[in-house]
Design an enzyme around this catalytic site. Structure first.
Site, PDB file in Angstrom:
ATOM      1  N   TYR A 191       0.845  -1.197   0.000  1.00 48.23           N
ATOM      2  CA  TYR A 191       0.000   0.000   0.000  1.00 48.23           C
ATOM      3  C   TYR A 191       0.885   1.254   0.000  1.00 48.23           C
ATOM      4  O   TYR A 191       2.103   1.163  -0.149  1.00 48.23           O
ATOM      5  CB  TYR A 191      -0.997  -0.060   1.166  1.00 48.23           C
ATOM      6  CG  TYR A 191      -1.927  -1.244   1.009  1.00 48.23           C
ATOM      7  CD1 TYR A 191      -2.814  -1.300  -0.072  1.00 48.23           C
ATOM      8  CD2 TYR A 191      -1.860  -2.329   1.873  1.00 48.23           C
ATOM      9  CE1 TYR A 191      -3.637  -2.402  -0.263  1.00 48.23           C
ATOM     10  CE2 TYR A 191      -2.688  -3.438   1.692  1.00 48.23           C
ATOM     11  CZ  TYR A 191      -3.576  -3.467   0.618  1.00 48.23           C
ATOM     12  OH  TYR A 191      -4.378  -4.557   0.422  1.00 48.23           O
ATOM     13  N   ARG A 238       3.411  -1.232  11.116  1.00 49.92           N
ATOM     14  CA  ARG A 238       3.466  -2.568  10.509  1.00 49.92           C
ATOM     15  C   ARG A 238       4.263  -2.529   9.206  1.00 49.92           C
ATOM     16  O   ARG A 238       4.048  -1.636   8.372  1.00 49.92           O
ATOM     17  CB  ARG A 238       2.049  -3.075  10.217  1.00 49.92           C
ATOM     18  CG  ARG A 238       2.026  -4.576   9.893  1.00 49.92           C
ATOM     19  CD  ARG A 238       0.624  -5.096   9.683  1.00 49.92           C
ATOM     20  NE  ARG A 238       0.543  -6.509  10.033  1.00 49.92           N
ATOM     21  CZ  ARG A 238      -0.261  -7.387   9.449  1.00 49.92           C
ATOM     22  NH1 ARG A 238      -1.074  -7.013   8.479  1.00 49.92           N
ATOM     23  NH2 ARG A 238      -0.283  -8.649   9.832  1.00 49.92           N
TER      24      ARG A 238
HETATM   25  C1  8OZ Z   1      -6.986  -8.518   2.346  1.00 46.81           C
HETATM   26  C2  8OZ Z   1      -7.900  -7.924   1.505  1.00 46.81           C
HETATM   27  C3  8OZ Z   1      -7.900  -6.565   1.369  1.00 46.81           C
HETATM   28  C4  8OZ Z   1      -7.001  -5.789   2.047  1.00 46.81           C
HETATM   29  C5  8OZ Z   1      -3.684  -5.993   3.770  1.00 46.81           C
HETATM   30  C6  8OZ Z   1      -5.436  -4.424   4.199  1.00 46.81           C
HETATM   31  O1  8OZ Z   1      -3.255  -6.928   3.091  1.00 46.81           O
HETATM   32  C7  8OZ Z   1      -5.085  -5.556   3.628  1.00 46.81           C
HETATM   33  C8  8OZ Z   1      -6.065  -6.390   2.893  1.00 46.81           C
HETATM   34  C9  8OZ Z   1      -6.079  -7.759   3.036  1.00 46.81           C
HETATM   35  O2  8OZ Z   1      -2.940  -5.391   4.547  1.00 46.81           O
END
Ligand code: 8OZ
Length: 376
Positions: A191, A238
């Site tokens: 992300y 994290r």
């Molecule tokens: C699974 C589906 C959508 C988002 C992550 C926030 O992998 C997520 C996420 C996990 O950190």
């Protein structure tokens, strides 16, 4: 003798009753990006100091409208979202538990239809992720959709980066207003913040790209801003150094990047560092990475935050990791299926099996969410 999973521990501002953490789990149960009543039941079920998690990390909760990349994920940027989180945090506290909000910005893992005014998602650079995001459409009262390709993003300007940093700080303030005990900054899993760390997604030639120090800069600014907003003893971070997925590829300098980052963060006094070891939800030895060296780099720089580890843990692996210096073990899928996971770990099982078909979505239905049985 090393600590066990069931020994209490002081983590930042919180005296936790055990070392079992509920990992952040996206469940897509929040239509309109607003938490619902059943979410309070779900988190409350997992919050008991003896049978449940010592600390709960909420599902990812975007800090701004542009931070959303999946339908039905609960935000923390509008007043009605802050209000709707209050019953969730109250349910956890009524059990005697602790919960932090995971502050999230998806960056390029999004779709124009999830963005304000149908704009392109924002990212370090205009490089499309070879990945999917989750888009549910509402047409004539019918909901349909699923995973769709991520849209082409546009690069954030320098001024906009300052705005992103402020969004995280405001998210932290909103979390406290909503009754959370603190926040976890989502710097993992491909992300926005992770996109800045890696050269494949970060092609910038300004102060936020190129060198390792530059690629780490936004993460350090976000952490500092959240610490200034709510206190360093209520902030965790994290990271997933070698995770691949969500379009992210393992950076050739992953070890050096993360060691630099943690050396820089060490003096701040964060509550905890949360490391996903290996491939998120997959192989723990996905790519070579020396987690002990990373922790040593942090400790040698004066970092005293709790060391939280995650990915595929069972009781035996948890014991080993605690003996080797971890302080907290985060369990994800096991907590979906076992609201009283800590009680079950204490007695060595049995464990309910999680049902993948109900991991995402489901609205206010109990099935696969609040109907996993506890031990009697
Ligand atoms: C699974 C589906 C959508 C988002 C992550 C926030 O992998 C997520 C996420 C996990 O950190």
């Amino acid at each position: 003798m090393s600590n066990t999973l069931f020994d209490p521990v002081q983590v930042g501002a919180w005296q936790l009753p055990n070392r079992v953490v509920m990992a952040p789990l996206t469940r897509n149960r929040a239509p309109g990006q607003i938490p619902t009543a059943i979410m309070a039941t779900y988190y409350g079920q997992r919050a008991h100091p003896v049978s449940g998690a010592g600390l709960i990390v909420s599902e990812g909760t975007p800090v701004c409208a542009e931070g959303h990349g999946y339908s039905d994920t609960p935000g923390l940027h509008r007043p009605e979202q802050v209000e709707a989180w209050k019953p969730v945090t109250a349910a956890v506290h009524a059990q005697g538990g602790h919960i932090v909000a995971q502050l999230w910005h998806v960056g390029r893992i999004s779709h124009v239809e999830l963005q304000p005014d149908g704009q392109a998602p924002v990212a370090p650079s205009a490089v499309r992720a070879n990945a999917k995001c989750y888009l549910i459409k509402d047409e004539n009262g019918q909901r349909s959709g699923g995973f769709v390709d991520c849209s082409e993003p546009r690069a954030l300007s320098i001024d906009e980066i300052a705005g992103v940093v402020e969004s995280f700080a405001q998210g932290a303030r909103n979390a406290i207003a909503a009754g959370f005990d603190g926040v976890e900054i989502h710097g993992a899993n491909g992300y926005l913040l992770d996109q800045f760390l890696r050269e494949e997604s970060n092609r910038r030639d300004d102060g936020y790209g190129g060198s390792i120090a530059n690629r780490c800069r936004i993460v350090i600014e976000v952490v500092r801003a959240c610490c200034d907003a709510i206190g360093t003893d209520r902030v965790g971070l994290r990271l997933s150094p070698v995770m691949e997925g969500n379009g992210a590829v393992c950076d050739p300098q992953a070890q050096a990047i993360h060691e630099h980052l943690l050396r820089e963060l060490a003096p701040l006094g964060l509550a905890y560092l949360h490391l996903i070891e290996g491939q998120t939800g997959g192989a723990r030895d996905h790519k070579p990475f020396d987690y002990a060296a990373l922790r040593a780099a942090y400790r040698n720089a004066g970092g005293r935050g709790a060391w939280m580890v995650n990915n595929g843990y069972d009781l035996a692996l948890a014991r080993q990791s605690l003996a080797e210096g971890a302080d907290l073990i985060a369990f994800g899928k096991a907590f979906i299926a076992n609201p009283d996971l800590t009680a079950r770990l204490r007695q060595g099982g049995p464990f309910n099996e999680p049902d993948r078909a109900t991991f995402y979505g489901g609205g206010e239905a109990a099935r696969g969410y609040t109907d996993y049985p506890a031990l009697t």
